[in-house]
Scaffold this motif. Structure first.
Motif, PDB file in Angstrom:
ATOM      1  N   ARG A   1       1.024  -1.168  -0.118  1.00  0.00           N
ATOM      2  CA  ARG A   1      -0.097   0.148   0.031  1.00  0.00           C
ATOM      3  C   ARG A   1       0.902   1.292   0.011  1.00  0.00           C
ATOM      4  N   ILE A   2       0.308   2.296  -0.536  1.00  0.00           N
ATOM      5  CA  ILE A   2       1.192   3.432  -0.741  1.00  0.00           C
ATOM      6  C   ILE A   2       0.605   4.647   0.015  1.00  0.00           C
ATOM      7  N   ILE A   3       1.205   5.500   0.919  1.00  0.00           N
ATOM      8  CA  ILE A   3       0.786   6.773   1.504  1.00  0.00           C
ATOM      9  C   ILE A   3       1.873   7.769   0.714  1.00  0.00           C
ATOM     10  N   GLN A   4       1.109   8.859   0.237  1.00  0.00           N
ATOM     11  CA  GLN A   4       1.753   9.626  -0.482  1.00  0.00           C
ATOM     12  C   GLN A   4       1.960  11.048   0.354  1.00  0.00           C
ATOM     13  N   HIS A   5       2.965  10.929   1.285  1.00  0.00           N
ATOM     14  CA  HIS A   5       2.893  12.195   2.354  1.00  0.00           C
ATOM     15  C   HIS A   5       4.205  12.070   2.861  1.00  0.00           C
ATOM     16  N   ASP A   6       4.526  13.279   3.782  1.00  0.00           N
ATOM     17  CA  ASP A   6       5.865  13.388   4.700  1.00  0.00           C
ATOM     18  C   ASP A   6       5.946  12.125   5.417  1.00  0.00           C
ATOM     19  N   ALA A   7       6.993  11.380   5.546  1.00  0.00           N
ATOM     20  CA  ALA A   7       6.993   9.873   6.207  1.00  0.00           C
ATOM     21  C   ALA A   7       6.849  10.410   7.932  1.00  0.00           C
ATOM     22  N   VAL A   8       7.569  11.523   8.141  1.00  0.00           N
ATOM     23  CA  VAL A   8       7.665  11.895   9.466  1.00  0.00           C
ATOM     24  C   VAL A   8       6.399  12.139  10.283  1.00  0.00           C
ATOM     25  N   GLU A   9       5.455  12.880   9.478  1.00  0.00           N
ATOM     26  CA  GLU A   9       3.771  12.980   9.837  1.00  0.00           C
ATOM     27  C   GLU A   9       3.152  11.673   9.794  1.00  0.00           C
ATOM     28  N   VAL A  10       3.478  10.858   8.678  1.00  0.00           N
ATOM     29  CA  VAL A  10       2.670   9.630   8.578  1.00  0.00           C
ATOM     30  C   VAL A  10       3.263   8.717   9.877  1.00  0.00           C
ATOM     31  N   LEU A  11       4.342   8.617  10.327  1.00  0.00           N
ATOM     32  CA  LEU A  11       4.862   7.981  11.563  1.00  0.00           C
ATOM     33  C   LEU A  11       4.284   8.459  12.749  1.00  0.00           C
ATOM     34  N   GLN A  12       4.184   9.826  12.839  1.00  0.00           N
ATOM     35  CA  GLN A  12       3.488  10.518  13.983  1.00  0.00           C
ATOM     36  C   GLN A  12       2.049  10.143  14.354  1.00  0.00           C
TER      37      GLN A  12
END
Ligand SMILES: C[S@@+](CC[C@H](N)C(=O)[O-])C[C@H]1O[C@@H](n2cnc3c(N)ncnc32)[C@H](O)[C@@H]1O
Length: 238
Positions: A118-129
């Protein structure tokens, strides 16, 4: 990949002053027709829209207990697709901001009929948070992160002590963190930061041998022929 992105001129000085430091600069990339088609047709199926809500990874992939691996900055996604294809028992979440790369990986997902990605198109820092539950990941891949060569840009490097702490909070005990880079000075930087994190232990004495699951990229192959090095760094969450 040891090539610095020089898109800073795209960001206004005011914006830079306001926004937090990021490890990427969004550039307008050209999309091929095939990438655009993959984005239109497959993003609704394999894309996960960014939202500050913790994901239930088992329901996202429709199965329980499969190892969950997060990849940060998959670029054009060639390694990501190969790894997902060769490890059907694992589920992969790829995070990338660059639209042509997202289109490229979606195209490969379609061609290879990958159901475990699956793909999330976003800043990984915010995805992790905001999207990844604590102690939910079995592995993290960060392959050839932008090295940000110049000293004054080092603060843009993705691998920083605070970021590594955030990663650790999302990793299960025993989970692995695998960083690969072709820039020796960044390899030393990464090794140093990971060694200083008390929740991590090195799986090797210093650099690790390249594990078979990480495919050799075209770029890397070319570099090896020219005598350039690549460093794999693999730590385990205590
Ligand atoms: C040098 S490229 C490497 C791409 C790929 N891993 C490879 O080995 O070819 C680094 C990638 O990380 C992405 N990236 C950097 N910071 C990111 C972040 N905070 N969140 C998501 N993607 C990021 C960039 O957009 C870029 O595509």
């Amino acid at each position: 990949m040891a090539q610095e992105m020089t898109g800073n001129e795209n960001i206004g000085k005011e914006e830079l002053a306001r926004r937090p430091i990021r490890s990427f600069v969004l550039r307008q990339g050209r999309l091929t027709h095939a990438q655009q088609r993959a984005l239109d047709e497959l993003m609704p199926v394999f894309g996960v829209p960014y939202a500050p809500v913790i994901l239930d990874l088992d329901s996202l992939f429709g199965r329980e207990g499969s190892p969950k691996v997060l990849e940060i900055g998959f670029g054009m996604g060639d390694s990501t697709a190969k790894i997902a294809q060769s490890q059907p028992e694992c589920d992969f979440i790829g995070v990338e901001v660059h639209t042509p790369g997202v289109g490229s990986l979606l195209k490969q997902i379609g061609e290879l009929q990958l159901n475990n990605l699956r793909i999330i198109q976003h800043d990984a820092v915010e995805v992790l948070q905001h999207m990844i539950a604590d102690a939910s990941l079995d592995g993290v891949h960060i392959f050839f992160p932008d090295p940000w060569h110049k000293k004054r840009h080092h603060k843009r490097r993705l691998i920083q002590a605070a970021f590594v702490k955030l990663l650790c909070s999302k990793m299960k005990a025993g989970a692995y963190l695998h960083v690969a880079t072709d820039w020796q000075e960044y390899a030393e930087w990464v090794l140093d930061i990971l060694q200083q994190e008390p929740l991590l232990e090195n799986t090797a004495q210093s650099y690790a041998p390249k594990p078979d699951y990480r495919p050799l990229t075209k770029f890397e192959n070319r570099g090896i022929k020219l005598g350039h090095g690549v460093w794999d760094i693999i730590f385990r969450r205590k």
